[in-house]
Design a protein around this motif. Sequence first.
Motif, short mmCIF file in Angstrom:
data_model
loop_
_atom_site.label_atom_id
_atom_site.label_comp_id
_atom_site.label_asym_id
_atom_site.label_seq_id
_atom_site.Cartn_x
_atom_site.Cartn_y
_atom_site.Cartn_z
N LEU A 210 0.83 -1.20 0.00
CA LEU A 210 0.00 0.00 0.00
C LEU A 210 0.87 1.25 0.00
O LEU A 210 0.59 2.22 -0.72
CB LEU A 210 -0.93 0.00 1.22
N GLY A 211 1.93 1.22 0.79
CA GLY A 211 2.85 2.35 0.82
C GLY A 211 3.51 2.58 -0.52
O GLY A 211 3.64 3.72 -0.98
N ILE A 212 3.92 1.50 -1.18
CA ILE A 212 4.53 1.60 -2.51
C ILE A 212 3.58 2.25 -3.49
O ILE A 212 3.94 3.18 -4.24
CB ILE A 212 4.96 0.21 -3.02
N ALA A 213 2.33 1.77 -3.51
CA ALA A 213 1.34 2.29 -4.47
C ALA A 213 1.03 3.76 -4.21
O ALA A 213 1.00 4.57 -5.15
CB ALA A 213 0.06 1.46 -4.39
N LEU A 214 0.80 4.12 -2.95
CA LEU A 214 0.43 5.50 -2.62
C LEU A 214 1.58 6.47 -2.92
O LEU A 214 1.37 7.51 -3.56
CB LEU A 214 0.03 5.59 -1.15
N ILE A 215 2.78 6.13 -2.46
CA ILE A 215 3.91 7.04 -2.63
C ILE A 215 4.32 7.12 -4.10
O ILE A 215 4.61 8.20 -4.63
CB ILE A 215 5.10 6.60 -1.76
N ALA A 216 4.34 5.96 -4.79
CA ALA A 216 4.74 5.96 -6.20
C ALA A 216 3.74 6.74 -7.06
O ALA A 216 4.14 7.49 -7.95
CB ALA A 216 4.86 4.53 -6.71
N THR A 217 2.45 6.58 -6.78
CA THR A 217 1.43 7.30 -7.55
C THR A 217 1.54 8.80 -7.30
O THR A 217 1.46 9.61 -8.23
CB THR A 217 0.03 6.80 -7.19
N ALA A 218 1.73 9.17 -6.03
CA ALA A 218 1.89 10.59 -5.70
C ALA A 218 3.14 11.16 -6.36
O ALA A 218 3.12 12.26 -6.90
CB ALA A 218 1.96 10.77 -4.19
N SER A 219 4.23 10.38 -6.33
CA SER A 219 5.48 10.83 -6.92
C SER A 219 5.34 11.05 -8.42
O SER A 219 5.80 12.07 -8.95
CB SER A 219 6.58 9.80 -6.64
N GLN A 220 4.71 10.11 -9.11
CA GLN A 220 4.52 10.24 -10.55
C GLN A 220 3.61 11.42 -10.90
O GLN A 220 3.84 12.13 -11.88
CB GLN A 220 3.93 8.95 -11.13
N THR A 221 2.58 11.63 -10.09
CA THR A 221 1.67 12.76 -10.33
C THR A 221 2.40 14.09 -10.17
O THR A 221 2.25 15.00 -10.99
CB THR A 221 0.47 12.69 -9.37
#
Length: 281
Positions: A210-221
């Motif tokens: 969950l941390g990977i998905a949330l942080i990676a999505t925020a980072s890409q955005t």
Amino acid sequence: MLRTRTAGFLLLLTSALSMSVVSFLVKLVSRQGVPAGQTIFIRFVLGMLIIGALVIVKKHSLKSEHLRGLLLRGVYTSGAVIFLFYGVALGTMTNSFILLQTRPVWIVLLAYPVIGEKPRPRDFAGVALALAGVVLIIRPVPALFQPADLLGLAAGVCSAMALLAVRKLRRTEGSLTIMFYLMLVGLVASAPLMAGGSVPLAAPALWLMLGIALIATASQTILTFSYRAVDAPTGSIVGSTAVVFAAAIGFFILHEPMDIYTVCGMALVLIANTLVSFSRK
């Protein structure tokens, strides 16, 4: 809306630091026995749920006259994610992340054919230094060579192509549209990786995912949005400063080996990125 280069720099730095944290979490998940292919697929599934929910809530239109460009950007970024995650899982986080940050050099070499930004003669001094740094990190001799390092280098090339595509698309497309097509392509591209095997996820692994998905999505955005204010080469040098942070995590927390060759290679990559950045101004 971004109005200053300073704001763009700060967002890019935040994005880069976030990606080093993502790489750290990926390494932790791999140490729990979760295959990299499973981690990548779940990352895109959760990312699609997040972006899809935003599209619905904001009633955002996904129509575009540049569908081909959006899909290509999705292919490049998905490739970068896949190569990076496998590189971190199979090799070291430190080397994979440093090699990912060679992307400013690849941007110099690819910017002209992709978006028409011509390199300057002194850019090639940065290219030469970066290549020397890569040799020191990879050490292509039988006794020292780690094949997983090539995955980090491939991630750098794909990331450069993705950043150039973002720079071009940001002139016409919104961040949410770009992110939606990224998640869509990533979901399709990563699904076959599940054929490599999967394991039941215990609670700690689920939280890490969950941390990977949330942080990676925020980072890409954040990355996608910030390139409205910052050109591709200059933006990449800002992001590459996260190498030091990632190296510290790898050495002090993950206890990954770091010798003088890796340190010198990292220094050369950072110097090369700086030369490339200033030569483009």
